[in-house]
Design a protein around this motif. Structure first.
Motif, mmCIF file in Angstrom:
data_model
loop_
_atom_site.group_PDB
_atom_site.id
_atom_site.type_symbol
_atom_site.label_atom_id
_atom_site.label_comp_id
_atom_site.label_asym_id
_atom_site.label_seq_id
_atom_site.Cartn_x
_atom_site.Cartn_y
_atom_site.Cartn_z
ATOM 1 N N ILE A 22 36.561 -42.476 -27.611
ATOM 2 C CA ILE A 22 35.956 -43.659 -27.485
ATOM 3 C C ILE A 22 35.967 -43.833 -25.696
ATOM 4 O O ILE A 22 34.998 -44.352 -25.105
ATOM 5 C CB ILE A 22 37.048 -44.995 -27.934
ATOM 6 C CG1 ILE A 22 37.013 -44.786 -29.440
ATOM 7 C CG2 ILE A 22 36.432 -46.122 -27.108
ATOM 8 C CD1 ILE A 22 35.806 -45.127 -29.759
ATOM 9 N N GLU A 59 45.208 -40.718 -33.585
ATOM 10 C CA GLU A 59 45.019 -41.928 -32.659
ATOM 11 C C GLU A 59 44.450 -41.602 -31.450
ATOM 12 O O GLU A 59 43.735 -42.329 -30.587
ATOM 13 C CB GLU A 59 46.125 -42.878 -32.493
ATOM 14 C CG GLU A 59 46.448 -43.741 -33.933
ATOM 15 C CD GLU A 59 47.199 -42.649 -35.066
ATOM 16 O OE1 GLU A 59 47.624 -43.211 -36.087
ATOM 17 O OE2 GLU A 59 47.527 -41.642 -34.477
ATOM 18 N N TYR A 106 36.173 -51.209 -32.133
ATOM 19 C CA TYR A 106 35.197 -50.064 -31.482
ATOM 20 C C TYR A 106 34.066 -49.531 -32.440
ATOM 21 O O TYR A 106 33.260 -49.069 -31.882
ATOM 22 C CB TYR A 106 35.945 -48.846 -30.958
ATOM 23 C CG TYR A 106 36.833 -49.398 -29.746
ATOM 24 C CD1 TYR A 106 36.054 -49.563 -28.584
ATOM 25 C CD2 TYR A 106 38.405 -49.246 -29.752
ATOM 26 C CE1 TYR A 106 36.958 -49.919 -27.489
ATOM 27 C CE2 TYR A 106 38.842 -49.560 -28.687
ATOM 28 C CZ TYR A 106 38.294 -49.792 -27.128
ATOM 29 O OH TYR A 106 38.865 -50.334 -26.316
ATOM 30 N N LEU A 107 34.592 -49.526 -33.751
ATOM 31 C CA LEU A 107 33.658 -49.212 -34.777
ATOM 32 C C LEU A 107 32.584 -50.204 -34.732
ATOM 33 O O LEU A 107 31.309 -49.939 -34.974
ATOM 34 C CB LEU A 107 34.332 -49.433 -36.049
ATOM 35 C CG LEU A 107 35.156 -48.164 -36.381
ATOM 36 C CD1 LEU A 107 35.763 -48.377 -37.838
ATOM 37 C CD2 LEU A 107 34.373 -47.029 -36.439
ATOM 38 N N THR A 129 40.681 -45.603 -36.226
ATOM 39 C CA THR A 129 39.514 -46.191 -35.304
ATOM 40 C C THR A 129 39.585 -47.754 -35.188
ATOM 41 O O THR A 129 39.452 -48.162 -36.264
ATOM 42 C CB THR A 129 38.213 -45.713 -35.309
ATOM 43 O OG1 THR A 129 38.342 -44.181 -35.559
ATOM 44 C CG2 THR A 129 37.385 -46.026 -34.301
ATOM 45 N N SER A 183 38.800 -51.400 -35.326
ATOM 46 C CA SER A 183 37.514 -52.084 -35.920
ATOM 47 C C SER A 183 36.639 -52.383 -34.846
ATOM 48 O O SER A 183 35.182 -52.465 -34.973
ATOM 49 C CB SER A 183 37.890 -53.147 -36.699
ATOM 50 O OG SER A 183 38.718 -52.848 -37.885
ATOM 51 N N VAL A 202 41.192 -40.273 -31.164
ATOM 52 C CA VAL A 202 40.116 -41.387 -31.163
ATOM 53 C C VAL A 202 40.118 -42.073 -29.802
ATOM 54 O O VAL A 202 39.021 -42.463 -29.346
ATOM 55 C CB VAL A 202 40.398 -42.396 -32.434
ATOM 56 C CG1 VAL A 202 39.865 -43.863 -32.036
ATOM 57 C CG2 VAL A 202 40.400 -42.013 -33.536
ATOM 58 N N GLY A 203 41.046 -42.058 -29.179
ATOM 59 C CA GLY A 203 41.259 -42.828 -27.846
ATOM 60 C C GLY A 203 40.323 -42.123 -27.088
ATOM 61 O O GLY A 203 39.710 -42.492 -25.895
ATOM 62 N N ARG A 221 32.674 -47.729 -42.801
ATOM 63 C CA ARG A 221 34.064 -47.546 -42.306
ATOM 64 C C ARG A 221 34.409 -48.955 -41.799
ATOM 65 O O ARG A 221 35.677 -49.321 -42.013
ATOM 66 C CB ARG A 221 33.865 -46.679 -40.784
ATOM 67 C CG ARG A 221 33.738 -45.198 -41.113
ATOM 68 C CD ARG A 221 33.577 -44.538 -39.825
ATOM 69 N NE ARG A 221 33.542 -42.872 -39.840
ATOM 70 C CZ ARG A 221 34.500 -42.146 -39.473
ATOM 71 N NH1 ARG A 221 35.498 -42.648 -38.678
ATOM 72 N NH2 ARG A 221 34.185 -40.768 -39.608
ATOM 73 N N LEU A 235 34.716 -38.617 -35.162
ATOM 74 C CA LEU A 235 35.875 -39.563 -35.337
ATOM 75 C C LEU A 235 36.434 -39.168 -36.874
ATOM 76 O O LEU A 235 35.864 -38.825 -37.645
ATOM 77 C CB LEU A 235 35.289 -40.962 -35.518
ATOM 78 C CG LEU A 235 34.789 -41.556 -34.241
ATOM 79 C CD1 LEU A 235 34.033 -42.720 -34.411
ATOM 80 C CD2 LEU A 235 35.941 -41.841 -33.350
#
Length: 589
Positions: free
Chosen positions: A249, A242, A308-309, A304, A306, A245-246, A332, A297
């Motif tokens: 992003i 997490e 941001y995806l 991640t 959704s 991913v942060g 994804r 990612l």
């Protein structure tokens, strides 16, 4: 900010344009050219510190007896770094910081300034200072940034890998330790002294960032190749997915402005408050950056978010990313579509032949990916429809399907206003969700009504086929009442709505009759029926309650008769609808 002072003499050089002259009183017998800058120096300080310069001066031959001239174009760091090196050789005061220590270390290595040419030479001094730099987070960031200037030499000396390893260890450890030089070191006794401490190190640090994301902003200042290596090292050292991913992003939002907006991406220079962006980066570089970040990612589902995806997908579409990148994003998103929000599904259509405002085909593919995962788990579930369209789901596996059904119905209502949206595309999107996934068809009915209003030119046969998407048994009373008065609906649909409302009334009548019979046959009334009480004893009077129920049943039967009469009229002609609401309004007793 750590720094170190070397030398004890005052500055013995002065600059005249691109020329540096030594003013120590020694005659200049060596001219060193670094790029376009010339240094007029005396050879003895250089011979005592640099093995390379000693060799070059010894090899230099000039029959006319003129001064030695050396051309050094490959000195790491260029003329600015060589100026510091020269001052060090002359014993002049120089300040070594995290911003120049890497180039100095590389230049010292190139010039062979090791212990064979004087104790405490520049290689040993800069190496010791680097170890101090690595103990501090912000100084390590600065040192790593400067490695790009002397990339090949810094790689050979493993300075880049040491910086990355230091940052990864600190990011994965307690954030409160991120800005301390040496864990457990007591620096209080030096606080009252000059910033140049006994070992030449200053420990002027900023306070640590709170939370697990304290390192995001600092790493976002790195160029992509270095940032990528740091992230991979952090992930290898056990950082939570997490947090990885942060950081990813945060990094991509800094360099791709459209990642900071929802729904509308027309203004690529608009960003959220508090987010730094580099709007000067070209679209080609943004596309390359996005594809690189996608490769970093974590694959774990749900790590991640959704939203941001979906923003990544929108950005990838606008930037014309590779088909494999877009397909990866769609899969994804499809695997966790139940976590998405409507505003993020509204992806602009950026195709070469733009027909619709939003990219319907993309959402269709995402739904197909979702259904390929969840439909197998829910196909055996046979939900039962009861009054007012409620569902009794057999398993919890139906929950994601229901969430997605509601999401897609809301999406259909948003895109239905587009006059260019063809009927087959709308139908395909609506029918992609199985009927059992919708507890109620109210939202789907609303979307269909919006489409019919925006496309008044549809012929009756198209409307009839279109409205077959609605399950009239799963409309609430409110939706049924609206449908019964909706002139945009085909007559067949309105008749079906009224028919199923009649069935509901019959079901209600049957249940009340059953309760009434039980009350008459039992001396002990049950349930929570509001039956009148006997004034004398305060007990329930089942006879009087049954009489009231008979009156209610009689009234309902009259209403059913009215409904049948209206259906017969509707089957002949489609006239005024003003009388329909009266059917569903009971008289006040």
């Amino acid at each position: 900010m750590a720094f170190m002072r070397l030398g004890s003499k005052s500055d013995a050089f002065h600059r005249e344009g691109q020329t540096w002259n030594c003013t120590t009183g020694l005659p200049s017998d060596v001219t060193v050219k670094v790029g376009e800058t010339s240094f007029f120096l005396h050879k003895f300080p250089l011979l005592s510190r640099s093995g390379l310069l000693k060799k070059l001066i010894a090899d230099f031959t000039n029959e006319d007896g003129s001064n030695c001239v050396l051309q050094l174009d490959d000195v790491p760091g260029g003329d600015k770094t060589f100026e510091l090196v020269t001052k060090f050789c002359y014993g002049v005061k120089i300040e070594v910081t995290a911003s120049n220590v890497v180039s100095l270390r590389c230049a010292a290595e190139h010039l062979q300034m090791n212990e064979n040419y004087g104790e405490g030479n520049l290689i040993a001094r800069t190496e010791a200072f680097l170890n101090e730099v690595f103990s501090n987070w912000s100084d390590t960031i600065k040192a790593l940034q400067t490695c790009e200037e002397v990339k090949s030499c810094a790689e050979e000396l493993h300075i880049v890998s040491r910086c990355i390893d230091s940052l990864a260890i600190k990011a994965c450890s307690n954030p409160n330790m991120s800005n301390r030089h040496v864990e457990g070191q007591d620096c209080s006794k030096y606080s009252a002294q000059d910033p140049a401490l006994w070992n030449g190190i200053s420990s002027e640090n900023k306070s640590p960032h709170p939370g697990d994301d304290w390192w995001y902003e600092d790493l976002s200042s790195l160029i992509l190749p270095l940032y990528k290596r740091v992230i991979l090292s952090i992930e290898a050292k056990g950082m939570k997915p997490e947090n990885v991913v942060g950081s990813l992003i945060y990094y991509i939002r800094r360099f791709i402005p459209m990642m900071n907006r929802q729904a509308s991406f027309n203004d690529k220079n608009s960003v959220n408050q508090g987010t730094t962006t580099n709007s000067s980066i070209s679209e080609a570089d943004q596309r390359a950056l996005l594809e690189e970040i996608m490769g970093l990612l974590p694959n774990k589902k749900g790590v991640t978010p959704s939203k941001y995806l979906l923003r990544l997908l929108c950005a990838a579409t606008i930037l014309h990313a590779s088909p494999s990148c877009i397909e990866n994003l769609e899969k994804r998103i499809g695997s966790q579509l139940d976590q998405a929000e409507l505003v993020d599904l509204l992806i602009p259509n950026m195709g070469y032949s733009v027909e619709t405002l939003y990219d319907i085909d993309c959402i269709q593919r995402i739904i197909d990916h979702f259904m390929s995962i969840y439909q197998a788990a829910t196909a055996s579930t046979s939900p039962c429809i009861i009054e007012e369209g409620s569902l009794i789901a057999g398993t919890d596996a139906l929950a994601p399907m229901t969430i997605v059904a509601n999401l897609i119905d809301a999406y259909l209502a948003e895109v239905a206003v587009d006059v260019n949206l063809k009927l087959p595309k709308f139908q395909a999107l609506a029918s992609a969700i199985p009927d059992y996934a919708r507890p109620l068809d109210d939202a789907l009915y609303h979307a269909i009504d919006v489409y019919l209003k925006a496309h008044p030119w549809l012929i009756d046969s198209e409307r009839e086929q279109f409205c077959r998407l609605i399950n009239c048994q799963k409309l609430s009373l409110e939706a049924s009442t609206h449908a019964a008065q909706n002139e945009r609906l085909p007559l067949r649909v309105i008749v079906q709505v009224l028919f199923f409302e009649q069935l509901r009334l019959r079901t209600s009548i049957s249940s009340w009759l059953y309760v009434s019979a039980n009350i008459e046959n039992s001396g002990n009334p049950i349930g929570n029926l509001d039956l009148p009480r006997n004034n004398g004893s305060g007990q329930l009077d089942p006879t009087q309650g049954a009489g009231n129920l008979r009156d209610l049943v009689s009234e309902l039967e009259k209403e059913c008769s009215c409904i049948r009469s209206e259906i017969q009229k509707l089957s002949k002609t489609k006239k005024s609808w003003s009388i329909i609401p009266k059917i569903f309004c009971r008289k006040n007793s």
